[in-house]
Design a protein around this motif. Sequence first.
Motif, mmCIF file in Angstrom:
data_model
loop_
_atom_site.group_PDB
_atom_site.id
_atom_site.type_symbol
_atom_site.label_atom_id
_atom_site.label_comp_id
_atom_site.label_asym_id
_atom_site.label_seq_id
_atom_site.Cartn_x
_atom_site.Cartn_y
_atom_site.Cartn_z
ATOM 1 N N ALA A 142 0.933 -1.229 -0.015
ATOM 2 C CA ALA A 142 0.189 0.045 0.145
ATOM 3 C C ALA A 142 0.889 1.169 -0.003
ATOM 4 N N ALA A 143 1.680 1.361 -0.834
ATOM 5 C CA ALA A 143 2.895 2.319 -1.030
ATOM 6 C C ALA A 143 1.925 3.550 -1.344
ATOM 7 N N PRO A 144 1.868 4.927 -0.287
ATOM 8 C CA PRO A 144 1.219 5.914 -0.715
ATOM 9 C C PRO A 144 1.729 6.689 -1.927
ATOM 10 N N ASP A 145 0.925 7.921 -2.331
ATOM 11 C CA ASP A 145 1.331 8.771 -3.151
ATOM 12 C C ASP A 145 2.022 9.732 -2.517
ATOM 13 N N THR A 146 3.248 10.106 -2.632
ATOM 14 C CA THR A 146 4.007 11.015 -2.137
ATOM 15 C C THR A 146 3.747 12.418 -2.558
ATOM 16 N N GLY A 147 2.893 12.577 -3.545
ATOM 17 C CA GLY A 147 2.459 13.794 -4.186
ATOM 18 C C GLY A 147 3.626 14.776 -4.417
ATOM 19 N N SER A 148 3.696 16.140 -3.993
ATOM 20 C CA SER A 148 4.442 17.041 -4.136
ATOM 21 C C SER A 148 5.533 17.173 -2.899
ATOM 22 N N LEU A 149 5.900 16.150 -2.439
ATOM 23 C CA LEU A 149 7.014 16.187 -1.087
ATOM 24 C C LEU A 149 8.259 16.307 -1.673
ATOM 25 N N GLY A 150 8.399 16.294 -2.930
ATOM 26 C CA GLY A 150 9.576 16.694 -3.483
ATOM 27 C C GLY A 150 10.621 15.625 -3.252
ATOM 28 N N SER A 151 11.868 15.750 -3.031
ATOM 29 C CA SER A 151 12.752 15.095 -2.784
ATOM 30 C C SER A 151 12.711 14.045 -1.668
ATOM 31 N N ASN A 152 11.835 14.551 -0.597
ATOM 32 C CA ASN A 152 11.502 13.997 0.712
ATOM 33 C C ASN A 152 10.801 12.767 0.529
ATOM 34 N N GLN A 153 11.219 11.545 0.854
ATOM 35 C CA GLN A 153 10.341 10.389 0.828
ATOM 36 C C GLN A 153 9.164 10.449 1.733
ATOM 37 N N CYS A 154 8.137 9.578 1.583
ATOM 38 C CA CYS A 154 6.875 9.544 2.379
ATOM 39 C C CYS A 154 7.466 8.613 3.639
ATOM 40 N N ALA A 155 7.458 8.941 4.779
ATOM 41 C CA ALA A 155 7.891 8.133 6.075
ATOM 42 C C ALA A 155 6.623 7.483 6.507
ATOM 43 N N GLN A 156 6.672 6.152 5.790
ATOM 44 C CA GLN A 156 5.571 5.172 6.181
ATOM 45 C C GLN A 156 5.574 4.726 7.653
ATOM 46 N N ILE A 157 6.748 4.770 8.047
ATOM 47 C CA ILE A 157 6.797 4.284 9.730
ATOM 48 C C ILE A 157 7.723 5.301 10.367
#
Length: 235
Positions: A27-42
Amino acid sequence: MRRFVRTATVASALGAAAMISPAVATAAPDTGSLGSNQCAQISAENQTNGWGNTAPDEQGQAGTYSATNVIDTDGSLELKTDAANKRKASYHSAGGVKLSDILGKPLTFESKGGNANWQIRSTGADTGEGNGFVTFVWSTSAEDAGQRNATTSDQWWATRDLGDNFPRGTRGTLQELSDAAGANTVVDDYGISSQPSSVPDTVYVDNVTFNGCTTNFAKTAPSTGFGSLENILPF
């Protein structure tokens, strides 16, 4: 052959992640416009993944990780206040996404216990001061566990005057505040704070969703290192 080995390595890494933490891997989320910052899933004690508090004006206010459960069975983020620590807050970088780009996207979190607030720290707003720094705030003080949804709430407010017609503290939707702040407003950091009217007070927070990214807070991330998909690939 080299290309085959590289592809196999990727598949192996993702396959291992799926077996160890299927909910995260599938269930990898859409990181949208977070730019170079990856989504912290945990985010956990042993794997904060960018969560904390480095704001110069908020030293020592970061939350801690607790085994207390809110929505799942792996713990939560604890914001505990007392007479000596009347405010707590933890943030993650938003990578400079425009405030207007997050409008209409879910702004939710799960909480149990006392006061918890959305905090969206931004710059470039029409405040008439400096770099246009302002924080957009939404609060809840409900005592029962549940999801807090501020997406379309008309109870957002700003810590600075916005433009000529939106004084500090005036309640409105985030759309209204964004319009008043202007098109140059960008989000530097987002997070959750607690600053109750009376202390001591403790609130537990989990599943913070911002700009398509949901962070699960846990006491301890999986020891395998696959608690999130951040940095698991070897190239």
